[in-house]
Design an enzyme around this catalytic site. Structure first.
Site, PDB file in Angstrom:
ATOM      1  N   GLU A  78       0.844  -1.207   0.000  1.00  0.00           N
ATOM      2  CA  GLU A  78       0.000   0.000   0.000  1.00  0.00           C
ATOM      3  C   GLU A  78       0.875   1.251   0.000  1.00  0.00           C
ATOM      4  OE1 GLU A  78       0.059  -2.574   2.039  1.00  0.00           O
ATOM      5  OE2 GLU A  78      -1.854  -2.930   3.020  1.00  0.00           O
ATOM      6  N   CYS A 101      -2.166  -3.148   7.347  1.00  0.00           N
ATOM      7  CA  CYS A 101      -1.711  -3.080   8.737  1.00  0.00           C
ATOM      8  C   CYS A 101      -1.948  -1.665   9.295  1.00  0.00           C
ATOM      9  CB  CYS A 101      -0.232  -3.447   8.813  1.00  0.00           C
ATOM     10  SG  CYS A 101       0.840  -2.131   8.203  1.00  0.00           S
ATOM     11  N   CYS A 104       0.055   1.124   7.444  1.00  0.00           N
ATOM     12  CA  CYS A 104      -0.534   1.464   6.138  1.00  0.00           C
ATOM     13  C   CYS A 104      -1.844   2.222   6.324  1.00  0.00           C
ATOM     14  CB  CYS A 104      -0.757   0.204   5.308  1.00  0.00           C
ATOM     15  SG  CYS A 104       0.798  -0.502   4.730  1.00  0.00           S
TER      16      CYS A 104
HETATM   17  O1  LIG Z   1      -0.300  -3.859   5.304  1.00  0.00           O
HETATM   18  C1  LIG Z   1       0.561  -4.706   4.947  1.00  0.00           C
HETATM   19  C2  LIG Z   1       1.035  -5.668   5.811  1.00  0.00           C
HETATM   20  C3  LIG Z   1       2.067  -6.461   5.417  1.00  0.00           C
HETATM   21  N1  LIG Z   1       2.631  -6.312   4.199  1.00  0.00           N
HETATM   22  C4  LIG Z   1       3.767  -7.149   3.822  1.00  0.00           C
HETATM   23  C5  LIG Z   1       4.990  -6.975   4.685  1.00  0.00           C
HETATM   24  C6  LIG Z   1       5.641  -8.314   4.621  1.00  0.00           C
HETATM   25  O2  LIG Z   1       6.490  -8.360   3.451  1.00  0.00           O
HETATM   26  C7  LIG Z   1       4.465  -9.267   4.451  1.00  0.00           C
HETATM   27  C8  LIG Z   1       4.019  -9.893   5.759  1.00  0.00           C
HETATM   28  O3  LIG Z   1       4.900 -10.922   6.068  1.00  0.00           O
HETATM   29  P1  LIG Z   1       4.511 -12.090   7.113  1.00  0.00           P
HETATM   30  O4  LIG Z   1       5.625 -13.081   6.942  1.00  0.00           O
HETATM   31  O5  LIG Z   1       3.162 -12.636   6.694  1.00  0.00           O
HETATM   32  O6  LIG Z   1       4.467 -11.464   8.468  1.00  0.00           O
HETATM   33  O7  LIG Z   1       3.399  -8.498   3.956  1.00  0.00           O
HETATM   34  C9  LIG Z   1       2.126  -5.397   3.303  1.00  0.00           C
HETATM   35  O8  LIG Z   1       2.612  -5.252   2.165  1.00  0.00           O
HETATM   36  N2  LIG Z   1       1.085  -4.630   3.709  1.00  0.00           N
HETATM   37 ZN   LIG Z   2       1.194  -2.229   6.017  1.00  0.00          ZN
END
Ligand SMILES: O=c1ccn([C@H]2C[C@H](O)[C@@H](COP(=O)(O)O)O2)c(=O)[nH]1
Ligand SMILES: [Zn+2]
Length: 159
Positions: A78, A101, A104
């Site tokens: 994002e 998350c 973001c």
């Molecule tokens: O809002 C989000 C949350 C996570 N990501 C990305 C960051 C990481 O590269 C992966 C998450 O890794 P895990 O091994 O599943 O913890 O996803 C994102 O782009 N946007």
């Molecule tokens: Zn994020």
């Protein structure tokens, strides 16, 4: 007229999913596509390390010493889509393969995006997602989940 053409939602989520396939994260590949009110794509991104930070030198680990994991280094899909965008994002929609998350969510709110369409909510029970939803709700950013989409790339090439 063909009856099986893609809806706008399927089209833009398909582009988000295709973008996710560019990610080198071995665990979770995320793709994002920002669309304006005229259904024009204005930003696109996937999760990866910042420019100049080589995949050969930075870790994709999930566990262990924080500095030896991907978490302090990776730019979220994002965030890349917002940073790559072409202009004012007020009133835009964000298509994303994973629910954003809390970090973001802050950028989404501040950019003026007002709707999120997501696929996976695999971290729904984490504090990060709970904080994200709390901020999005307070800011009036709506979100809805899309079920699985069956996008098969099948072109009829007619002579
Ligand atoms: O809002 C989000 C949350 C996570 N990501 C990305 C960051 C990481 O590269 C992966 C998450 O890794 P895990 O091994 O599943 O913890 O996803 C994102 O782009 N946007
Ligand atoms: Zn994020």
């Amino acid at each position: 007229m063909r009856e099986t053409y893609l809806s706008w939602d399927e089209y833009f989520m398909g582009i988000a999913l295709l973008s996710a396939m560019r990610s080198k994260d071995p665990q979770t590949q995320v793709g994002a596509c920002i669309v304006n009110k005229k259904n024009r794509i204005v930003g696109i991104g996937y999760n990866g390390f910042p420019r100049g930070c080589s995949d050969q030198e930075f870790p994709w680990e999930r566990e262990g010493d924080f500095l030896k994991t991907k978490y302090p280094y990776v730019v979220h899909a994002e965030q890349n889509a917002i940073l790559n965008s072409t202009g004012n994002l007020s009133g835009c929609r964000l298509y994303v393969s994973l629910f954003p998350c809390h970090e973001c969510a802050k950028y989404i709110i501040q950019s003026g995006i007002d709707e999120i369409i997501f696929m996976s909510d695999k971290y729904a029970n984490t504090d990060s997602t709970l904080a994200s939803k709390r901020m999005l709700d307070a800011a009036g950013v709506t979100y809805r989940q899309m079920g699985t989409i069956a996008v098969s790339i099948q072109l009829e090439l007619k002579e």
